[in-house]
Design a protein around this motif. Structure first.
Motif, mmCIF file in Angstrom:
data_model
loop_
_atom_site.group_PDB
_atom_site.id
_atom_site.type_symbol
_atom_site.label_atom_id
_atom_site.label_comp_id
_atom_site.label_asym_id
_atom_site.label_seq_id
_atom_site.Cartn_x
_atom_site.Cartn_y
_atom_site.Cartn_z
ATOM 1 N N CYS A 125 45.060 -4.391 14.773
ATOM 2 C CA CYS A 125 45.454 -3.230 13.975
ATOM 3 C C CYS A 125 46.629 -3.597 13.072
ATOM 4 O O CYS A 125 47.347 -4.565 13.340
ATOM 5 N N PRO A 126 46.857 -2.857 11.992
ATOM 6 C CA PRO A 126 48.011 -3.124 11.126
ATOM 7 C C PRO A 126 49.313 -2.947 11.911
ATOM 8 O O PRO A 126 49.548 -1.894 12.499
ATOM 9 N N LYS A 127 50.141 -3.982 11.917
ATOM 10 C CA LYS A 127 51.372 -3.952 12.700
ATOM 11 C C LYS A 127 52.634 -4.060 11.854
ATOM 12 O O LYS A 127 53.740 -3.988 12.385
ATOM 13 N N ASP A 128 52.460 -4.213 10.555
ATOM 14 C CA ASP A 128 53.605 -4.302 9.655
ATOM 15 C C ASP A 128 53.372 -3.354 8.485
ATOM 16 O O ASP A 128 52.250 -3.283 7.958
ATOM 17 N N PRO A 129 54.386 -2.599 8.059
ATOM 18 C CA PRO A 129 54.189 -1.628 6.974
ATOM 19 C C PRO A 129 53.682 -2.227 5.670
ATOM 20 O O PRO A 129 53.178 -1.482 4.814
ATOM 21 N N SER A 130 53.786 -3.520 5.498
ATOM 22 C CA SER A 130 53.293 -4.141 4.273
ATOM 23 C C SER A 130 51.783 -4.339 4.291
ATOM 24 O O SER A 130 51.187 -4.697 3.264
ATOM 25 N N GLN A 131 51.131 -4.088 5.426
ATOM 26 C CA GLN A 131 49.702 -4.346 5.578
ATOM 27 C C GLN A 131 48.866 -3.109 5.254
ATOM 28 O O GLN A 131 49.319 -1.970 5.416
ATOM 29 N N PRO A 132 47.611 -3.299 4.816
ATOM 30 C CA PRO A 132 46.710 -2.163 4.601
ATOM 31 C C PRO A 132 46.484 -1.393 5.896
ATOM 32 O O PRO A 132 46.525 -1.964 6.992
ATOM 33 N N ILE A 133 46.243 -0.096 5.757
ATOM 34 C CA ILE A 133 46.053 0.762 6.924
ATOM 35 C C ILE A 133 45.152 1.936 6.553
ATOM 36 O O ILE A 133 44.995 2.269 5.365
ATOM 37 N N ASN A 134 44.560 2.559 7.561
ATOM 38 C CA ASN A 134 43.780 3.776 7.362
ATOM 39 C C ASN A 134 44.637 4.994 7.691
ATOM 40 O O ASN A 134 45.410 4.986 8.654
ATOM 41 N N VAL A 135 44.473 6.029 6.900
ATOM 42 C CA VAL A 135 45.073 7.333 7.178
ATOM 43 C C VAL A 135 43.956 8.291 7.526
ATOM 44 O O VAL A 135 42.951 8.386 6.812
ATOM 45 N N HIS A 136 44.110 8.984 8.637
ATOM 46 C CA HIS A 136 43.127 9.968 9.072
ATOM 47 C C HIS A 136 43.591 11.346 8.631
ATOM 48 O O HIS A 136 44.743 11.722 8.851
ATOM 49 N N MET A 137 42.693 12.114 8.004
ATOM 50 C CA MET A 137 43.016 13.470 7.584
ATOM 51 C C MET A 137 41.942 14.420 8.087
ATOM 52 O O MET A 137 40.758 14.082 8.115
ATOM 53 N N ILE A 138 42.363 15.608 8.500
ATOM 54 C CA ILE A 138 41.462 16.589 9.096
ATOM 55 C C ILE A 138 41.547 17.884 8.303
ATOM 56 O O ILE A 138 42.646 18.364 7.989
ATOM 57 N N ALA A 139 40.390 18.451 7.998
ATOM 58 C CA ALA A 139 40.322 19.787 7.409
ATOM 59 C C ALA A 139 39.384 20.632 8.247
ATOM 60 O O ALA A 139 38.346 20.150 8.717
ATOM 61 N N THR A 140 39.760 21.887 8.445
ATOM 62 C CA THR A 140 38.963 22.791 9.278
ATOM 63 C C THR A 140 38.632 24.038 8.467
ATOM 64 O O THR A 140 39.430 24.964 8.390
ATOM 65 N N PRO A 141 37.451 24.070 7.846
ATOM 66 C CA PRO A 141 37.121 25.156 6.916
ATOM 67 C C PRO A 141 36.873 26.520 7.552
ATOM 68 O O PRO A 141 36.699 27.507 6.837
ATOM 69 N N CYS A 142 36.817 26.625 8.879
ATOM 70 C CA CYS A 142 36.536 27.900 9.534
ATOM 71 C C CYS A 142 37.473 28.995 9.029
ATOM 72 O O CYS A 142 38.683 28.788 8.932
ATOM 73 N N ARG A 143 36.916 30.155 8.727
ATOM 74 C CA ARG A 143 37.717 31.331 8.358
ATOM 75 C C ARG A 143 38.107 32.027 9.665
ATOM 76 O O ARG A 143 37.462 32.963 10.115
ATOM 77 N N SER A 144 39.180 31.546 10.256
ATOM 78 C CA SER A 144 39.501 31.862 11.645
ATOM 79 C C SER A 144 39.723 33.341 11.913
ATOM 80 O O SER A 144 39.455 33.822 13.015
ATOM 81 N N ALA A 145 40.226 34.070 10.946
ATOM 82 C CA ALA A 145 40.488 35.494 11.159
ATOM 83 C C ALA A 145 39.211 36.265 11.478
ATOM 84 O O ALA A 145 39.273 37.359 12.061
ATOM 85 N N MET A 146 38.060 35.694 11.131
ATOM 86 C CA MET A 146 36.778 36.340 11.405
ATOM 87 C C MET A 146 36.263 36.033 12.809
ATOM 88 O O MET A 146 35.254 36.583 13.223
ATOM 89 N N GLY A 147 36.933 35.130 13.517
ATOM 90 C CA GLY A 147 36.457 34.690 14.815
ATOM 91 C C GLY A 147 35.726 33.372 14.685
ATOM 92 O O GLY A 147 35.290 32.989 13.592
ATOM 93 N N PRO A 148 35.550 32.632 15.796
ATOM 94 C CA PRO A 148 34.947 31.301 15.709
ATOM 95 C C PRO A 148 33.550 31.286 15.099
ATOM 96 O O PRO A 148 33.272 30.452 14.227
ATOM 97 N N ALA A 149 32.657 32.151 15.540
ATOM 98 C CA ALA A 149 31.270 32.090 15.066
ATOM 99 C C ALA A 149 31.141 32.557 13.620
ATOM 100 O O ALA A 149 30.652 31.820 12.756
ATOM 101 N N ASP A 150 31.585 33.772 13.328
ATOM 102 C CA ASP A 150 31.485 34.283 11.960
ATOM 103 C C ASP A 150 32.341 33.455 11.008
ATOM 104 O O ASP A 150 31.947 33.200 9.867
ATOM 105 N N GLY A 151 33.505 33.030 11.481
ATOM 106 C CA GLY A 151 34.363 32.215 10.644
ATOM 107 C C GLY A 151 33.771 30.859 10.345
ATOM 108 O O GLY A 151 33.947 30.317 9.248
ATOM 109 N N ALA A 152 33.042 30.294 11.323
ATOM 110 C CA ALA A 152 32.390 29.001 11.110
ATOM 111 C C ALA A 152 31.311 29.112 10.050
ATOM 112 O O ALA A 152 31.173 28.238 9.180
ATOM 113 N N ILE A 153 30.530 30.172 10.104
ATOM 114 C CA ILE A 153 29.456 30.364 9.121
ATOM 115 C C ILE A 153 30.038 30.534 7.721
ATOM 116 O O ILE A 153 29.594 29.887 6.763
ATOM 117 N N ALA A 154 31.052 31.390 7.598
ATOM 118 C CA ALA A 154 31.668 31.596 6.284
ATOM 119 C C ALA A 154 32.317 30.315 5.777
ATOM 120 O O ALA A 154 32.193 29.964 4.602
#
Length: 655
Positions: free
Chosen positions: A520-549
């Protein structure tokens, strides 16, 4: 989602070519939304007459190794086109007459993710001479367990990341079936104590953080959780109202018993009927800025915010700076509440560190299984060799193989040959991009999403179809961003950030795990991967309805917006450290899982839990020579759950 300021786009390096991008990259610009929706089956259109799929379902001919694909991957329009055409009742009108290939198998598996491959692996263990066919609609093995691979300049060998199923989480409490599979594959989880460098980022004085972003607050500010920092110190830095600071400190330092006079059982019932956001606003009566600051704490793990996350599970998850305000209730933390979600109950006493992670995530398990079943596919099939092994995709579907894996082959039908009670064989049909082909099997395991099964096995009883439709998966985006170095991260002093309201809720440097032959990359000068997460669920609608929307909105979100938002957020986060998105970002892969996490029973949304009856038990019933295995059938969004479902399905068909 496509209104991007041209000047800002140039500043972020949007004009710079990023590796190879597939033609179908998810672009749904204003002029193309209707056409893409018609072809991909994702939009409101009923479909273009005569069109039942995308022109080319397969991996481009010049791509010999799918993990190297960049741009939009995962649930691409190609992968979803036929399933969505079936859903919209516009497939069979143009499909033509199925053609029998003459192929006969002992087992056909529909779905090549962890559960499907584990079912084939277990079937072959019990029946070494069996002939097995695995069919999948994607261009890669593993389903949600997907590998992302890059070849940055200045690095010897590839830089490997994961595009889905992350880790062997809490292996000490994995299901018996999951533990059995790890043992069969020779996975010794204790090796990760050595392979995973738990102190790497700490040695560079890089810590956890939260970005109070402009999407949530008037002033954008990064807050770092440096070692030993006190709540008073970092809360004072938050760009929130003064009353909100006081309320937040009270939650952390001295929360009262919000339900005085009630028994533990009564308090648990109260929490079970609330989301954490409602608990904060209605019970604690905090300033709205407090709820806004804490809202995304559940997003990366559950794919929805605290607007949907149950207060009872927030109590079970509370530690350090997460989910404050619950410790004053005086509940017994030595055991879970019966209202806690099943996975939380299962992992209550587990103290496993989060280190059991292959660089490619759990696709390593899939590759080890496939390599053992299909000769010549993998040059190594053991734990220490799988990450750096070479793979020959041309070996997956050879007629001479006892086990064959057919990619880009969406299944369109599965039925018993005769009455389910007496049938001894079944027929499975798939679309090869031109016509429907059918094969015959002694047994069929449906290891795809519950939601799609009623469209494939149309003879299922109505109550079983209804139960299958209740498993609404959570939409999820996992992006891997390959950087030329991580010096800006070091200068800013962070390795992980939670965003309070931006499109991507998490930005983090990849896990520092090395395997034999892979460092794995062990020095800041080396290439590395950045992981990013997005969660499109419209949570205020609840898990199921929010997931569909959220899924509907996700399908209409073009890749250019995803790329723009990645560049924009990383620049806002790391700009003070000298980050230049035009130079520092060398490749982007966005893994779109419109049907991502399997839904888990949770309060307050599933009133039948924990008493039952449970829809999954009805949904997974055997139907003649056809049975069901997938994480939806447990239900739980964990790799061991998928394995347990696979073993159960094989056992049912073996009776």
């Amino acid at each position: 989602m496509s209104d991007i300021n041209p000047r800002r786009a140039r500043e972020l390096g949007m004009g710079r070519s990023i590796s190879r991008r597939d033609f179908f990259d998810g672009v749904a610009m204003a002029a193309g939304v209707a056409a893409l929706g018609a072809v991909a089956g994702c939009g409101p259109s009923s479909g273009e007459p005569g069109v039942i799929g995308t022109p080319d379902l397969e991996v481009p001919a010049d791509v010999k190794f799918p993990p190297t694909l960049t741009g939009l991957q995962g649930n691409t329009p190609q992968a979803l086109s036929v399933p969505h055409a079936l859903r919209d009742d516009r497939f069979w009108e143009y499909a033509g007459t199925p053609e029998f290939t003459g192929e006969m198998y002992d087992l056909v598996v529909v779905g090549g993710g962890i559960s499907g491959v584990a079912a084939a692996f277990e079937w072959l263990r019990l029946n070494p001479g069996a002939r097995i066919l695995i069919l999948d609609n994607h261009d890669e093995i593993g389903g949600h367990a997907r590998r992302n691979e890059f070849t940055p300049k200045g690095r010897q060998g590839p830089l490997i990341g994961y595009g889905g199923s992350q880790s062997i989480e809490a292996p000490s409490v994995w299901t018996p079936e999951g533990k059995t599979l790890l043992q069969q594959l020779g996975v010794e989880v204790k090796k990760f104590d050595k392979y995973f460098d738990q102190k790497l980022y700490e040695r560079f004085k890089m810590y956890d953080s939260v970005m109070c972003d402009r999407e949530t607050f008037a002033t954008e500010r990064l807050i770092k959780y440096t070692p030993g920092i006190k709540a008073e110190e970092w809360v004072a830095q938050l760009p929130i109202a003064e009353q909100a600071r006081k309320d937040l400190l009270r939650l952390y330092k001295n929360p009262p018993d919000w339900f005085p006079g009630l028994s533990q059982a009564e308090k648990e019932r109260k929490l079970a009927d609330l989301t954490y956001s409602r608990f904060l606003l209605e019970v604690c009566k905090v300033h709205p800025d407090v709820e806004r600051f804490l809202r995304t704490q559940s997003s990366d793990e559950w794919a929805y915010s605290t607007e949907a996350f149950g207060a009872i599970d927030a109590w079970g998850s509370a530690e350090e700076w997460e989910y404050p305000g619950l410790q004053g209730l005086g509940l017994d933390a030595g055991k879970p509440s019966r209202f806690n979600s099943p996975s939380m109950i299962k992992e209550w006493d587990a103290d496993d560190p989060y280190i059991y992670h292959f660089p490619e995530g759990n696709q390593a398990l899939v590759r080890m299984m496939v390599g053992r079943m299909i000769p010549g596919f993998a040059s190594a099939v053991d734990m220490d060799g799988i990450t750096t092994a070479s793979f020959d995709y041309g070996k997956l579907d050879q007629p001479s193989n006892r086990v064959r894996f057919r990619l880009s082959s969406p299944v369109v039908l599965a039925h018993n040959d005769g009455a389910p009670e007496t049938a001894t064989t079944a027929t499975v049909g798939y679309f090869d991009g031109h016509q429907i082909k059918t094969v015959r099997a002694g047994a069929v395991v449906m290891a795809c999403w519950n939601m799609v099964i009623p469209y494939l096995v149309t003879s299922l009883p109505p109550e079983q179809k209804a139960a299958l439709h209740q498993a609404v998966k959570m939409p999820l985006l996992y992006a891997m961003v390959q950087l030329r170095n991580w010096e800006a991260w070091q200068r800013v002093g962070i390795h992980h950030t939670r965003w309070t309201g931006a499109y991507w809720c998490v930005s983090e440097l990849d896990y520092p795990v090395s395997m034999p032959g892979y460092e794995c990359p062990k020095d800041p000068s080396q290439p590395i991967n950045v992981h990013m997460i997005a969660t499109p669920c419209r949570s205020a609608m609840g898990p199921a309805d929010g997931a569909i929307a959220g899924r509907h909105e996700l399908i209409k979100t073009d890749f250019s917006f995803m790329e723009y938002s990645i560049r924009d957020q990383l620049t806002r986060l790391l700009g003070p450290g000298g980050f230049d998105p035009a130079k520092d970002i060398e490749a982007i892969t966005v893994n779109r899982w419109g049907h991502g996490y399997a839904p888990e029973y949770c309060r307050p949304w599933n009133a039948f839990y924990p008493e039952g009856p449970f829809p999954a038990e009805t949904a997974r019933r055997r139907h003649g020579r056809i049975t069901i295995a997938n994480s939806d059938s447990i239900p739980a969004a964990y790799a061991d759950a998928a394995v347990t479902a696979a073993y159960r399905a094989v056992a049912e068909l073996s009776k």
